[in-house]
Design a protein around this motif. Structure first.
Motif, short mmCIF file in Angstrom:
data_model
loop_
_atom_site.label_atom_id
_atom_site.label_comp_id
_atom_site.label_asym_id
_atom_site.label_seq_id
_atom_site.Cartn_x
_atom_site.Cartn_y
_atom_site.Cartn_z
N ALA A 1 -2.84 -7.81 -12.38
CA ALA A 1 -4.02 -7.14 -11.92
C ALA A 1 -5.40 -6.45 -12.45
CB ALA A 1 -3.43 -5.65 -10.87
N PHE A 2 -4.75 -6.26 -14.13
CA PHE A 2 -5.42 -6.32 -14.64
C PHE A 2 -6.77 -7.24 -15.17
CE2 PHE A 2 -6.32 -5.93 -19.74
CZ PHE A 2 -7.09 -4.99 -19.89
N PHE A 3 -5.92 -7.99 -15.45
CA PHE A 3 -6.93 -9.09 -15.11
C PHE A 3 -7.81 -9.87 -13.62
CE2 PHE A 3 -4.15 -10.18 -18.88
CZ PHE A 3 -5.21 -10.71 -19.96
N GLN A 4 -7.03 -9.57 -13.37
CA GLN A 4 -8.38 -9.91 -11.94
C GLN A 4 -8.56 -9.25 -11.04
OE1 GLN A 4 -5.29 -10.98 -9.61
NE2 GLN A 4 -4.65 -13.07 -10.54
N GLU A 5 -9.24 -7.74 -12.21
CA GLU A 5 -9.89 -6.62 -11.98
C GLU A 5 -9.56 -5.87 -10.84
OE1 GLU A 5 -13.77 -6.35 -12.96
OE2 GLU A 5 -14.17 -9.02 -13.34
N ARG A 6 -8.40 -5.85 -10.48
CA ARG A 6 -8.11 -4.81 -9.60
C ARG A 6 -6.43 -4.16 -10.49
NH1 ARG A 6 -3.26 -7.15 -7.73
NH2 ARG A 6 -3.45 -9.32 -8.81
N LEU A 7 -6.36 -3.01 -8.47
CA LEU A 7 -5.33 -2.06 -9.99
C LEU A 7 -3.27 -2.62 -9.45
CD1 LEU A 7 -6.39 1.27 -8.20
CD2 LEU A 7 -6.43 0.61 -10.60
N GLY A 8 -3.74 -3.44 -8.28
CA GLY A 8 -2.40 -3.68 -8.26
C GLY A 8 -1.13 -2.14 -8.58
N PRO A 9 -0.06 -2.32 -8.15
CA PRO A 9 1.52 -1.27 -7.89
C PRO A 9 0.61 0.20 -8.80
CG PRO A 9 2.37 -2.63 -8.97
CD PRO A 9 1.32 -3.63 -8.81
N ILE A 10 0.49 1.12 -7.60
CA ILE A 10 0.19 2.00 -8.48
C ILE A 10 1.07 3.30 -7.30
CG2 ILE A 10 -1.23 1.91 -9.60
CD1 ILE A 10 -3.26 3.13 -7.73
N LYS A 11 1.47 2.83 -6.11
CA LYS A 11 1.81 4.10 -5.63
C LYS A 11 3.47 4.98 -5.71
CE LYS A 11 -1.48 3.49 -1.71
NZ LYS A 11 -2.03 3.79 -1.92
N TYR A 12 4.39 3.94 -5.78
CA TYR A 12 5.57 4.28 -5.82
C TYR A 12 5.61 4.80 -7.57
CZ TYR A 12 5.54 2.97 -1.40
OH TYR A 12 5.11 2.49 0.25
N GLY A 13 6.03 5.29 -8.00
CA GLY A 13 6.03 6.61 -9.04
C GLY A 13 5.15 6.54 -10.06
N PRO A 14 5.79 6.86 -10.86
CA PRO A 14 4.50 7.04 -11.90
C PRO A 14 3.86 5.25 -12.24
CG PRO A 14 6.21 7.22 -13.60
CD PRO A 14 7.26 7.37 -11.67
N GLN A 15 2.90 5.50 -12.17
CA GLN A 15 1.76 3.95 -11.85
C GLN A 15 2.24 3.02 -11.77
OE1 GLN A 15 -0.99 3.35 -14.61
NE2 GLN A 15 -1.43 5.64 -14.06
N GLY A 16 3.37 2.84 -10.62
CA GLY A 16 3.72 2.75 -9.64
C GLY A 16 5.10 1.38 -9.96
N LEU A 17 6.10 2.56 -10.93
CA LEU A 17 7.20 1.78 -12.00
C LEU A 17 8.40 1.37 -10.50
CD1 LEU A 17 8.16 0.79 -14.77
CD2 LEU A 17 8.52 2.92 -15.24
N LEU A 18 8.25 2.33 -9.73
CA LEU A 18 9.40 1.79 -8.54
C LEU A 18 9.32 1.15 -7.93
CD1 LEU A 18 10.49 5.79 -8.23
CD2 LEU A 18 11.60 4.47 -9.55
N GLN A 19 7.87 0.45 -8.24
CA GLN A 19 7.23 -0.70 -7.48
C GLN A 19 8.69 -1.89 -7.45
OE1 GLN A 19 4.75 -1.10 -4.53
NE2 GLN A 19 5.67 -2.33 -3.90
N PRO A 20 9.17 -2.41 -8.67
CA PRO A 20 9.86 -3.38 -8.42
C PRO A 20 11.02 -2.71 -7.76
CG PRO A 20 9.01 -3.59 -10.75
CD PRO A 20 8.62 -1.97 -9.35
N VAL A 21 11.82 -1.52 -8.20
CA VAL A 21 13.36 -0.83 -7.17
C VAL A 21 13.10 -1.47 -5.97
CG1 VAL A 21 14.81 0.80 -7.25
CG2 VAL A 21 13.38 0.43 -8.84
N PHE A 22 12.30 -1.03 -5.44
CA PHE A 22 12.20 -1.32 -4.10
C PHE A 22 12.14 -2.40 -3.45
CE2 PHE A 22 10.09 2.96 -4.06
CZ PHE A 22 10.79 3.89 -3.72
N ASP A 23 11.30 -3.40 -4.34
CA ASP A 23 11.39 -4.55 -3.95
C ASP A 23 12.73 -5.52 -4.35
OD1 ASP A 23 8.82 -5.10 -3.95
OD2 ASP A 23 8.25 -5.89 -5.47
N ALA A 24 13.74 -5.13 -5.33
CA ALA A 24 14.61 -5.64 -4.99
C ALA A 24 15.62 -5.74 -4.34
CB ALA A 24 15.65 -5.35 -7.15
N VAL A 25 16.13 -4.20 -3.56
CA VAL A 25 16.27 -3.35 -2.58
C VAL A 25 16.22 -4.43 -1.45
CG1 VAL A 25 17.01 -1.23 -0.83
CG2 VAL A 25 16.65 -1.11 -3.65
#
Lengths: 119, 343
Positions: B52-76
């Motif tokens: 996201a940083f290289f493409q001038e986007r934000l990327g996942p930021i909703k879940y957890g601090p800075q979106g850190l929980l996003q991959p956990v939800f993805d894994a589930v």
């Protein structure tokens, strides 16, 4: 040494267990709806797939593969030489230069013959 | 008295060296498996944020601090997905492939030096072992491509083979210079030999060749040919769903870390560093290296397969052979001018 590879053996078994457990968990908690004909068909971009897939595949790079075998064996010879390099003296260096030069000559020949072209 | 006797015999049972080593191995395995799981979650988050940083986007930021929980939800989500197996596949080969892909990743982790005296196994053929194991994944990928009975998968699998016969030689040759300097294939010996100067400064040519071939080994752009999304749907993983896809995905991220760890160990002094504990240095350096890999990955476009083979055979192999010559002559000259001192 044997103990080290024993632990690696445990890693092999553990890897089977770990991946097996992951797939089993998935199998247990997956949604159990019935998949219709289309869901289990071979993926193609919207159309039905045509003809068999398991055919004699034309491998364009088989000449690369032949040279690869030669160089892979060369690697096996070079690694022990590199380990003992410091204690072997100038003789080993000259000897290995000749050895690599012969193979470099082979690579050069293959190159000129056009074996390193994608045909 | 009786119970006491019993306890002694159980203790004796654990004192048995074979049982003891078996238990140690199981503990090591559990630790590494847990480490990989946590690591992949962090790496997935990092990859998406960096992209996201290289493409001038934000990327996942909703879940957890800075979106850190996003991959956990993805894994589930991935674990609870429907398990679609196409009816035309070769069941055994198709199902075995993701397991083998993950297993080779796990075996690479067994031989990495994580810190001072912090290794699972300290093999005396460490470098050779890592090269051998990490290239074994190709067979598993070809199995997946062939077993899927899908034309995209087959082409992806065949491309993997085309790649390995190109990059394997310069990959192995580029590490020869380091082994010549160290006189050992042991990873710990190689790290100790870099006490004064990192090998990246003594072997800059080898490092360039190593990094290019490492990108090919990781199947990352510019060499993501086996799974080229825009041409082959998803290459060899087209027919995989649910956790079978998840395992391949997991292995891919874990490989990124292990390859960065190998690069750090061989070229950047491994866990050596001032003040901080050694394992922390290892993590810092390796994550910086992972960032570098992601940087390359999101910057360069995909290269065509025949150009990739041409690059490897006509540029990288001559370069790596030249590097062996230069290193050999350099070491002999150094020894000649300074007496018989090693580097």
């Amino acid at each position: 040494m044997l103990k080290d590879f024993g632990i690696i053996g445990i890693f092999v078994l553990g890897g089977l267990f770990f991946t097996g457990a992951a797939l089993l968990t998935n199998w247990i908690i997956r949604p159990k709806e019935h998949h219709n004909e289309n869901a289990t068909s071979t993926f193609e971009c919207g159309l039905d797939t045509r003809g068999p897939t398991w055919v004699q595949f034309r491998i364009n790079y088989f000449l690369y593969a032949l040279i690869f075998v030669v160089f892979d064996i060369e690697t096996v010879f070079l690694y022990p030489w590199a380990v003992r390099f410091n204690s072997l003296g100038v003789f080993a260096l000259v000897e290995m230069i000749i050895f690599i030069a012969i193979l470099a000559l082979g690579l050069w020949y293959a190159w000129k013959k056009g074996a390193l072209e994608w045909k | 008295m009786d119970s006491n006797n019993n306890i002694t015999s159980i203790w004796d049972f654990f004192q048995n060296p074979i049982i003891m080593n078996l238990l140690i191995g199981v503990v090591y395995f559990a630790a590494i498996a847990a480490f990989i799981t946590v690591l992949v979650i962090i790496l997935m988050w990092m990859d998406r944020r960096v992209a996201a940083f290289f493409q001038e986007r934000l990327g996942p930021i909703k879940y957890g601090p800075q979106g850190l929980l996003q991959p956990v939800f993805d894994a589930v989500k991935m674990v609870s997905k429907g398990n679609i197996t196409p009816r035309n596949v070769d069941k055994l080969v198709y199902n075995l492939a993701p397991m083998l892909i993950f297993m080779t990743t796990l075996l690479v982790y067994a031989a990495l030096p994580y810190g001072k005296n912090l290794t699972v196994v300290n093999l005396n053929v460490g470098v050779l072992y890592l090269i051998a194991i990490s290239s074994t994944a190709t067979i598993a990928i070809l199995m997946g491509g062939w077993g899927s009975n899908n034309k995209y998968s087959l082409i992806g699998g065949m491309r993997t083979v085309a790649m390995i016969i190109s990059y394997e030689i310069p990959f192995a040759f580029s590490l020869l210079g380091i082994i010549m300097l160290t006189g050992s294939m042991n990873m710990t010996d190689i790290i100790n030999a870099q006490k004064n100067v990192w090998f990246v400064f003594l072997q800059p040519l080898a490092f360039v060749v190593f990094m290019i071939t490492a990108m090919a080994e990781l199947n990352k752009s510019p060499f993501d040919l086996p799974e080229a999304e825009s041409e082959l749907v998803a290459g060899f993983i087209t027919e995989y769903a649910g956790m079978k896809f998840g395992l391949v995905y997991l292995a891919e991220y874990a490989n990124m870390f292990s390859m960065a760890a190998i690069a750090v160990t061989l070229f950047f002094g491994g866990w050596q560093g001032p003040l901080l504990p050694s394992w922390l240095w290892f993590l810092i350096k390796t994550l910086l290296m992972v960032f570098f890999i992601m940087w390359i990955r999101w910057t360069l476009p995909r290269i065509r397969i025949d150009k990739m083979m041409k690059l490897n055979w006509k540029v990288l192999i001559p370069l790596s052979i030249l590097n062996i010559f230069l290193t050999g002559i350099g070491i002999k000259l150094y020894q000649y001018f300074t007496g018989m001192g090693g580097v």
